[in-house]
Design an enzyme around this catalytic site. Sequence first.
Site, PDB file in Angstrom:
ATOM      1  N   GLY A 123      -3.375  -5.551   1.011  1.00 12.55           N
ATOM      2  CA  GLY A 123      -4.059  -6.668   0.332  1.00 12.55           C
ATOM      3  C   GLY A 123      -5.014  -7.304   1.332  1.00 12.55           C
ATOM      4  N   ASP A 139     -10.721  -6.030   6.978  1.00 13.94           N
ATOM      5  CA  ASP A 139      -9.799  -7.176   6.974  1.00 13.94           C
ATOM      6  C   ASP A 139      -9.527  -7.636   8.410  1.00 13.94           C
ATOM      7  OD1 ASP A 139      -9.749  -6.523   4.289  1.00 13.94           O
ATOM      8  OD2 ASP A 139      -7.899  -5.358   4.495  1.00 13.94           O
ATOM      9  N   ALA A 154      -3.781 -10.784   2.761  1.00 15.09           N
ATOM     10  CA  ALA A 154      -2.607 -10.687   3.640  1.00 15.09           C
ATOM     11  C   ALA A 154      -2.957  -9.942   4.926  1.00 15.09           C
ATOM     12  CB  ALA A 154      -1.468  -9.988   2.902  1.00 15.09           C
ATOM     13  N   ASN A 155      -3.755  -8.876   4.801  1.00 11.86           N
ATOM     14  CA  ASN A 155      -4.136  -8.126   6.004  1.00 11.86           C
ATOM     15  C   ASN A 155      -4.916  -9.011   6.983  1.00 11.86           C
ATOM     16  OD1 ASN A 155      -3.050  -5.840   4.835  1.00 11.86           O
ATOM     17  ND2 ASN A 155      -5.020  -4.963   4.226  1.00 11.86           N
ATOM     18  N   ASP A 190       0.837  -1.201   0.000  1.00 10.36           N
ATOM     19  CA  ASP A 190       0.000   0.000   0.000  1.00 10.36           C
ATOM     20  C   ASP A 190       0.872   1.252   0.000  1.00 10.36           C
ATOM     21  OD1 ASP A 190      -2.124  -1.737   0.185  1.00 10.36           O
ATOM     22  OD2 ASP A 190      -2.634  -1.219   2.271  1.00 10.36           O
TER      23      ASP A 190
HETATM   24  O1  RIB Z   1      -8.882  -3.583   2.721  1.00  3.83           O
HETATM   25  C1  RIB Z   1      -7.772  -2.747   2.615  1.00  3.83           C
HETATM   26  C2  RIB Z   1      -6.869  -3.222   1.534  1.00  3.83           C
HETATM   27  O2  RIB Z   1      -7.533  -3.088   0.289  1.00  3.83           O
HETATM   28  C3  RIB Z   1      -5.603  -2.415   1.375  1.00  3.83           C
HETATM   29  O3  RIB Z   1      -4.560  -2.913   2.184  1.00  3.83           O
HETATM   30  C4  RIB Z   1      -5.320  -2.493  -0.109  1.00  3.83           C
HETATM   31  O4  RIB Z   1      -4.177  -3.183  -0.419  1.00  3.83           O
HETATM   32  C5  RIB Z   1      -6.568  -3.093  -0.732  1.00  3.83           C
HETATM   33  O5  RIB Z   1      -6.380  -4.404  -1.083  1.00  3.83           O
END
Ligand code: RIB
Length: 300
Positions: free
Chosen positions: A36, A240, A39-40, A10
Site C-alpha cells: 500500500g 513510496d 503504509a509503505n 502484497d
Molecule cells: O507502490 C507499491 C505499492 O502499490 C504496493 O505495495 C501495492 O500494495 C500497491 O499499492
Amino acid sequence: MIVVGAINVDLVVRAPRLPRPGETVVGPGVEYFGGGKGANAAVAASRIGAEVALVGAVGDDDLGRNAIAELRADGIDVDGVATLPDIATGVALIVVDPAGENLIAVGAGANAAVTADRVREALQSRLADTGCVLVSTEIPDDAVVAAVETATAAGVPCVLNPAPVSAGAREALGLGPIVTPNEHELVDLGGVDAVLTASGAAVIVTQGAAGVNLFAVGQAPHITIPAPTAEVRDTTGAGDTFNGVLAARLADGIDLEAAVDDAVAAASRSVEFVGARSGMPTATELAAWVSTTPRDAGQA
Ligand code: RIB
C-alpha cells in the site's frame, strides 16, 4: 509527520516474465509482504528516523490485524488507522520479472472506505506537532482533497504523490502541495508547466534509474539529481520509499534539494530487495550504502 494513504497486503509472484493479456505465467510460489503506497511510505519515513502517524483503514480480518502489527513493529503510530467491519483489507496482486519490473492490480477493500470526514478529523487532532503531511491517491478522491486541504490550510508542508493519477489528485494540485509524479503520471497531469502553474509549489519528477528532476516555480533550468547505481531485483515500492524519505526530511526542516538527494538514494537502495518495504533503509544503512555506491551511471 503524517501519512494519509492506502494499506495493502502484497501477494508477490516472481515469474520468468510479466504476463501478456490473457496469458498465464508460473513462478515458484507466492510471497506475502506489507504494501500500500501510504503504509509503505510511512515505513520508509519511520526507518529513516521520523516520528510517523498513519491515517487509513484496514478490514476487520487477519490480513488487517497483521498489517497493523507490522506497522507498529516499524514504529508507526497507527491510532489513525480505522479497522472497518464488513469489508476486506486491501490486497495487491504483484508479478515481478527477473529485471525487477512489475505488474500490479489492487483490490482496494477498506482503502475505498476512507472518508474525507475521517481524514479531516484525524489530521486536525495531530497537525499541531507535524512537520509534513504526505498524501497518496489509492484512497477516495474526496479523502485525498480533504487531506491536502487540511494540511495546506494549516500551513503545514504537504507532499502529494499522485500515484495513481485520479480526479482527487488533479483537484488537490490547486491547493498548493509539492507534487511528486513519475514520468507517466506527469504526462497524465498535463506536463510540468501545467502542474507548476496549478500548484505554485515544487514539482519533483521521479525517473527510475535516471534519478529525479526538480522543478521550482520561477526557477529555470530544473535540477537533475542522479540515482546511485543499484542491482535491481524489485522496483515495487521505490516511489513510496522516495516519498516517505522526502517527507521525513522536509519534516526535519532541511532544504528541498538535500531532502530530494536523500530520497533518491533511499529509493535506489530499496530496489535491491524483493518486497516493497524490504530494502527501505535506516539512516545508518543509507549512509553506509551511499558511501560505497557511485551515483553517475545509476539505477533506481
Ligand atoms: O507502490 C507499491 C505499492 O502499490 C504496493 O505495495 C501495492 O500494495 C500497491 O499499492
